[in-house]
Design an enzyme around this catalytic site. Structure first.
Site, PDB file in Angstrom:
ATOM      1  N   HIS A   1      11.298 -22.637  10.240  1.00 51.76           N
ATOM      2  CA  HIS A   1      10.344 -23.317  11.119  1.00 51.76           C
ATOM      3  C   HIS A   1       8.904 -23.272  10.620  1.00 51.76           C
ATOM      4  CE1 HIS A   1      13.052 -23.085  14.988  1.00 51.76           C
ATOM      5  NE2 HIS A   1      13.669 -23.615  13.938  1.00 51.76           N
ATOM      6  N   ASN A   2       8.530 -22.195   9.938  1.00 52.34           N
ATOM      7  CA  ASN A   2       7.119 -21.998   9.570  1.00 52.34           C
ATOM      8  C   ASN A   2       6.853 -22.098   8.080  1.00 52.34           C
ATOM      9  OD1 ASN A   2       7.653 -19.482  11.870  1.00 52.34           O
ATOM     10  ND2 ASN A   2       6.415 -21.235  12.417  1.00 52.34           N
TER      11      ASN A   2
ATOM     12  N   ARG B   1      10.188 -32.046  12.428  1.00 49.04           N
ATOM     13  CA  ARG B   1       9.126 -31.740  13.408  1.00 49.04           C
ATOM     14  C   ARG B   1       8.340 -30.486  13.004  1.00 49.04           C
ATOM     15  NH1 ARG B   1      13.804 -29.683  15.374  1.00 49.04           N
ATOM     16  NH2 ARG B   1      13.765 -27.700  16.498  1.00 49.04           N
ATOM     17  N   HIS B   2       9.020 -29.600  12.272  1.00 47.19           N
ATOM     18  CA  HIS B   2       8.339 -28.372  11.848  1.00 47.19           C
ATOM     19  C   HIS B   2       7.285 -28.665  10.779  1.00 47.19           C
ATOM     20  CE1 HIS B   2      11.104 -26.183  14.293  1.00 47.19           C
ATOM     21  NE2 HIS B   2      12.142 -26.694  13.640  1.00 47.19           N
TER      22      HIS B   2
ATOM     23  N   ARG C   1       4.097 -29.641  12.485  1.00 46.30           N
ATOM     24  CA  ARG C   1       3.426 -28.472  13.075  1.00 46.30           C
ATOM     25  C   ARG C   1       2.746 -27.629  11.999  1.00 46.30           C
ATOM     26  NH1 ARG C   1       8.729 -27.615  16.878  1.00 46.30           N
ATOM     27  NH2 ARG C   1       8.282 -29.392  18.219  1.00 46.30           N
TER      28      ARG C   1
ATOM     29  N   ASP D   1       0.866  -1.181   0.000  1.00 47.34           N
ATOM     30  CA  ASP D   1       0.000   0.000   0.000  1.00 47.34           C
ATOM     31  C   ASP D   1       0.907   1.236   0.000  1.00 47.34           C
ATOM     32  OD1 ASP D   1       0.916   0.271   2.593  1.00 47.34           O
ATOM     33  OD2 ASP D   1      -1.068   0.207   3.531  1.00 47.34           O
ATOM     34  N   HIS D   2       0.311   2.427   0.243  1.00 49.55           N
ATOM     35  CA  HIS D   2       1.110   3.660   0.193  1.00 49.55           C
ATOM     36  C   HIS D   2       2.250   3.652   1.224  1.00 49.55           C
ATOM     37  CE1 HIS D   2      -2.273   4.031   2.919  1.00 49.55           C
ATOM     38  NE2 HIS D   2      -1.574   4.898   3.630  1.00 49.55           N
TER      39      HIS D   2
ATOM     40  N   CYS E   1       3.228  -3.156   4.161  1.00 51.82           N
ATOM     41  CA  CYS E   1       2.351  -2.050   4.557  1.00 51.82           C
ATOM     42  C   CYS E   1       2.992  -1.401   5.775  1.00 51.82           C
ATOM     43  CB  CYS E   1       0.915  -2.512   4.795  1.00 51.82           C
ATOM     44  SG  CYS E   1       0.655  -3.609   6.194  1.00 51.82           S
ATOM     45  N   GLY E   2       2.283  -0.520   6.470  1.00 50.37           N
ATOM     46  CA  GLY E   2       2.902   0.218   7.578  1.00 50.37           C
ATOM     47  C   GLY E   2       3.401  -0.701   8.677  1.00 50.37           C
ATOM     48  N   THR E   3       2.492  -1.487   9.242  1.00 49.11           N
ATOM     49  CA  THR E   3       2.848  -2.412  10.329  1.00 49.11           C
ATOM     50  C   THR E   3       3.110  -3.827   9.837  1.00 49.11           C
ATOM     51  OG1 THR E   3       0.530  -2.991  10.629  1.00 49.11           O
ATOM     52  CG2 THR E   3       1.397  -1.178  11.994  1.00 49.11           C
ATOM     53  N   GLY E   4       2.664  -4.125   8.642  1.00 47.90           N
ATOM     54  CA  GLY E   4       2.693  -5.509   8.145  1.00 47.90           C
ATOM     55  C   GLY E   4       1.453  -6.288   8.524  1.00 47.90           C
TER      56      GLY E   4
ATOM     57  N   ARG F   1       6.978   0.828   8.010  1.00 49.42           N
ATOM     58  CA  ARG F   1       7.166   2.010   8.868  1.00 49.42           C
ATOM     59  C   ARG F   1       8.036   1.703  10.082  1.00 49.42           C
ATOM     60  NH1 ARG F   1       1.006   4.248   8.248  1.00 49.42           N
ATOM     61  NH2 ARG F   1       1.416   5.605   6.463  1.00 49.42           N
TER      62      ARG F   1
HETATM   63  C1  RB5 Z   1      -1.873   2.749   6.457  1.00 45.76           C
HETATM   64  O1  RB5 Z   1      -1.920   3.969   7.097  1.00 45.76           O
HETATM   65  C2  RB5 Z   1      -1.699   1.607   7.456  1.00 45.76           C
HETATM   66  O2  RB5 Z   1      -2.837   1.458   8.232  1.00 45.76           O
HETATM   67  C3  RB5 Z   1      -1.381   0.318   6.716  1.00 45.76           C
HETATM   68  O3  RB5 Z   1      -0.236   0.499   5.953  1.00 45.76           O
HETATM   69  C4  RB5 Z   1      -1.070  -0.905   7.558  1.00 45.76           C
HETATM   70  O4  RB5 Z   1      -0.177  -0.599   8.596  1.00 45.76           O
HETATM   71  C5  RB5 Z   1      -2.210  -1.683   8.004  1.00 45.76           C
HETATM   72  O5  RB5 Z   1      -2.081  -2.766   8.579  1.00 45.76           O
END
Ligand code: RB5
Length: 144
Positions: free
Chosen positions: A100-101, A134-135, A138, A10-11, A67-70, A111
């Site tokens: 493992h995953n 083992r992984h 799981r 995203d942005h 994205c910002g937080t993932g 961010r």
């Molecule tokens: C965008 O502002 C933010 O919410 C998005 O990138 C993301 O972090 C959402 O999970």
């Protein structure tokens, strides 16, 4: 033939996506950019679903999302059958997500990582094989 790796953001992830595309090419992969194509505000599921659908359908083996937080990207991508989308904020988390995953989508919290970190996380994720054993048991138990 170069492995195609779909990539979407995203942005908030747009700038780092552009950098990761360069790095993927440098490493011999063929990034398939599924957007977004500018820093204008947009909605992360619009990019998570097309990337995850390709992994779900088996047209590619793995993909990358930012994205910002993932978190939003991971929520949306993980709704797809067979997708294991992992948010990785350090190279070691990326390595373990593979070892493992068996993570088949890397999600970067754009961010909360520097560009240098993002590149190192990508390289760690690309170069680490699944350990199996083992992984594997799981991972098989993930589907409810
Ligand atoms: C965008 O502002 C933010 O919410 C998005 O990138 C993301 O972090 C959402 O999970």
């Amino acid at each position: 033939m170069a492995e195609v790796i779909p990539i979407g953001a995203d942005h908030a992830g747009f700038a780092l996506k552009e950098r990761l595309k360069q790095e993927l090419r440098k490493l011999g992969y063929e990034p398939l950019d599924l957007g977004t194509h500018s820093a204008d505000s947009t909605d992360y599921p619009d990019y998570a679903h097309p990337v995850a659908a390709q992994v779900e359908q088996g047209t590619v083996g793995r993909g990358v999302l930012l994205c910002g937080t993932g978190l939003g990207m991971a929520y949306a991508a993980n709704r797809h059958h067979g997708v294991r989308a992992a948010v990785a904020w350090t190279p070691e988390v990326a390595r373990l997500a593979r070892a493992h995953n068996d993570a088949n989508i890397l999600v970067l919290p754009a961010r909360f990582v520097t560009e240098a970190d993002g590149l190192e996380i990508l390289r760690a994720w690309l170069s680490t094989p699944f350990e199996g054993g083992r992984h594997a048991r799981r991972v098989q138990k993930i589907e409810p």
